[in-house]
Design an enzyme around this catalytic site. Structure first.
Site, PDB file in Angstrom:
ATOM      1  N   ASP A 146     -12.584  -6.309   4.883  1.00 28.10           N
ATOM      2  CA  ASP A 146     -13.013  -6.646   6.244  1.00 28.10           C
ATOM      3  C   ASP A 146     -14.103  -7.713   6.272  1.00 28.10           C
ATOM      4  OD1 ASP A 146     -11.328  -4.533   7.192  1.00 28.10           O
ATOM      5  OD2 ASP A 146     -12.887  -3.137   6.561  1.00 28.10           O
ATOM      6  N   LYS A 155     -11.481 -12.303   6.196  1.00 24.02           N
ATOM      7  CA  LYS A 155     -10.514 -13.152   5.480  1.00 24.02           C
ATOM      8  C   LYS A 155      -9.499 -13.752   6.444  1.00 24.02           C
ATOM      9  CE  LYS A 155      -9.262  -9.602   2.927  1.00 24.02           C
ATOM     10  NZ  LYS A 155     -10.306  -8.603   3.160  1.00 24.02           N
ATOM     11  N   GLY A 201      -5.241  -4.817   7.778  1.00 22.50           N
ATOM     12  CA  GLY A 201      -5.039  -5.126   9.197  1.00 22.50           C
ATOM     13  C   GLY A 201      -5.667  -6.471   9.492  1.00 22.50           C
ATOM     14  N   HIS A 202      -4.898  -7.324  10.123  1.00 22.87           N
ATOM     15  CA  HIS A 202      -5.345  -8.686  10.387  1.00 22.87           C
ATOM     16  C   HIS A 202      -5.084  -8.941  11.880  1.00 22.87           C
ATOM     17  CE1 HIS A 202      -4.594 -13.180   9.215  1.00 22.87           C
ATOM     18  NE2 HIS A 202      -5.298 -13.054  10.295  1.00 22.87           N
TER      19      HIS A 202
HETATM   20  P1  IMP Z   1      -6.035   3.479   0.985  1.00 23.32           P
HETATM   21  O1  IMP Z   1      -5.906   2.056   0.587  1.00 23.32           O
HETATM   22  O2  IMP Z   1      -5.465   3.802   2.313  1.00 23.32           O
HETATM   23  O3  IMP Z   1      -5.556   4.395  -0.113  1.00 23.32           O
HETATM   24  O4  IMP Z   1      -7.605   3.804   1.118  1.00 23.32           O
HETATM   25  C1  IMP Z   1      -8.478   3.778   0.007  1.00 23.32           C
HETATM   26  C2  IMP Z   1      -9.836   3.245   0.411  1.00 23.32           C
HETATM   27  O5  IMP Z   1      -9.731   1.862   0.696  1.00 23.32           O
HETATM   28  C3  IMP Z   1     -10.402   3.889   1.663  1.00 23.32           C
HETATM   29  O6  IMP Z   1     -11.805   3.982   1.535  1.00 23.32           O
HETATM   30  C4  IMP Z   1     -10.045   2.908   2.760  1.00 23.32           C
HETATM   31  O7  IMP Z   1     -10.935   2.979   3.854  1.00 23.32           O
HETATM   32  C5  IMP Z   1     -10.204   1.594   2.021  1.00 23.32           C
HETATM   33  N1  IMP Z   1      -9.369   0.521   2.569  1.00 23.32           N
HETATM   34  C6  IMP Z   1      -8.034   0.369   2.438  1.00 23.32           C
HETATM   35  N2  IMP Z   1      -7.632  -0.738   3.075  1.00 23.32           N
HETATM   36  C7  IMP Z   1      -8.715  -1.294   3.612  1.00 23.32           C
HETATM   37  C8  IMP Z   1      -8.935  -2.494   4.367  1.00 23.32           C
HETATM   38  O8  IMP Z   1      -8.024  -3.266   4.679  1.00 23.32           O
HETATM   39  N3  IMP Z   1     -10.232  -2.727   4.737  1.00 23.32           N
HETATM   40  C9  IMP Z   1     -11.250  -1.921   4.381  1.00 23.32           C
HETATM   41  N4  IMP Z   1     -11.096  -0.795   3.671  1.00 23.32           N
HETATM   42  C10 IMP Z   1      -9.834  -0.487   3.294  1.00 23.32           C
END
Ligand code: IMP
Length: 402
Positions: free
Chosen positions: A13, A16, A40-41
């Protein structure tokens, strides 16, 4: 244009998307190499706000080829919805402008369920990402290639659903049957098959022009180099670009995106976190709520020690600083410049991410500028204290900021 990669230098976040949107005007091929719909973009199209999760942002521009590499995981139902939503706002999404590797692993509903049941400690996004990569490394994963033969896919789904059900029962979660898992998959596969490409690597190498690689998440969420186990399950860092597409290309521009403060979503160590009114103000000023889950992001000061760590891992030769204006209201601004362990400075050579929770951040304090800088388009238009803040970061990192 040189080949370029954009990677988050913190916990994701970092902004990017905005940099990629700007750069994408100059590139004709945009490549995603890891992660999935945990990313998420946010994009504004006319008066509509749209959030891209798995599809590269080049889909918004005509004449851009968007490639999804083998280490991206795909939730077929969500993916089809993302395609249809884009089509519904009048955008073209066809094999002309979107190609997916035939080796992408699929997130099926039993993996979503498993993530819901087991992801609480890490506070995952609940999108089935970890369990999908787990099945991949367990060598039982189901891939885009399997969509080409639904009969065989159903056999694999049966085996995986049954074995996952043991785990779901153990977690007191509701179990699934094969029919439930297969629901919608036939329609999704019909929608996705036209995009599947057998050899993404040769597609990339065969392209006579410059490539833009779009990293998702951030360096500190990397499964190997991040704050394990509070990480995602892929490699957002530079090596992931090669394993995640199957080919090596010379990436002349390696851009690290650094937010002027720090955020993280979900559980895990965050040394410069401000769990107080400063953090709340940053959250409000920066609109720090997850694009995928809507969760409030944890906020804190910029950690330059971590930025240096990211630079070394990724070989960044450019750093883009984002969201400086979020600091507009601060009287003083802190930056973490080193860590201490038991009162002694941790030398960079001795630093290990595994001990990050034991380290105490040491701060440099700089005066704020107390002015709205959101309209400033050039460094020269910034107040002196904002320029000093930038100058301090540049001196520390030994890199000019963009
Ligand atoms: P997962 O990728 O859903 O397995 O989550 C693992 C960790 O990565 C968690 O702490 C999520 O909040 C974090 N995370 C996953 N994708 C993002 C992102 O796009 N932005 C920020 N944190 C993320």
């Amino acid at each position: 244009m040189p080949n370029t990669i954009v990677i988050g230098a913190q916990w994701g976040d970092e902004g990017k998307g905005k940099i990629i949107d700007t750069l994408s005007e100059r590139y004709n091929v945009i490549i995603r190499y890891q992660g999935g719909c945990n990313a998420g973009h946010t994009v504004i199209i006319g008066d509509k706000k749209y959030i891209l999760h798995s599809i590269p942002s080049g889909i918004l521009r005509q004449g851009v080829l968007n490639i999804i590499g083998n280490n991206v995981v795909i939730d077929p139902l969500k993916f089809l919805k993302e395609i249809n939503d884009l089509r519904n706002v009048g955008l073209e999404v066809s094999p002309e402008n979107l190609r997916i590797s035939d080796k992408c692993h699929l997130t099926l509903s039993y993996l979503n369920k498993l993530d819901e049941a087991t992801g609480k400690k890490v506070e995952t996004t609940g999108r089935g990402i970890g369990p999908t990569y787990t099945d991949k490394t367990k060598r039982i994963g189901i891939r885009t290639f399997d969509l080409l033969d639904l009969k065989r896919l159903e056999g694999k789904v049966r085996e995986n659903t049954e074995s996952t059900n043991y785990m779901l029962k153990y977690c007191n979660a509701t179990v699934l049957n094969v029919d439930e898992v297969m629901e919608g998959l036939s329609e999704a596969s019909e929608g996705i098959i036209p995009f599947i490409h057998p050899n993404i690597g040769s597609l990339i190498l065969g392209y006579d022009g410059s490539l833009l690689y779009e990293g998702a998440q951030g360096t500190l969420l990397d499964i190997d180099h991040g704050t394990y186990p509070y990480v995602t399950s892929s490699n957002p860092t530079i090596g992931g670009a090669f394993t995640g597409t199957g080919v090596y290309v010379n990436l002349e521009n390696r851009i690290g995106i650094l937010k002027a403060y720090t955020t993280r979503v979900g559980n895990g160590p965050f040394p410069t976190e401000q769990d107080n009114e400063i953090g709340e103000r940053l959250r409000k000023m920066g609109g720090e709520f997850g694009a995928t889950t809507g969760r409030p992001r944890r906020c804190g000061w910029l950690d330059l020690f971590i930025a240096k760590y990211s630079i070394i891992i990724n070989g960044f030769n450019q750093i883009a600083l984002t969201k400086l204006d979020v600091l507009d209201q601060e009287d003083t601004i802190k930056l973490c410049i080193k860590y201490e362990l038991n009162g002694r400075e941790v030398r960079f050579e001795d630093f290990t991410i595994n001990r990050i929770e034991e380290y105490t951040p040491v701060y440099k304090e700089l005066p704020g500028w107390k002015k709205n800088i959101s309209e400033a388009r050039k460094i020269g238009y910034l107040p002196e204290n904002a320029r000093k803040y930038i100058g301090f970061i540049e001196d520390y990192l030994g890199s000019k900021l963009q």
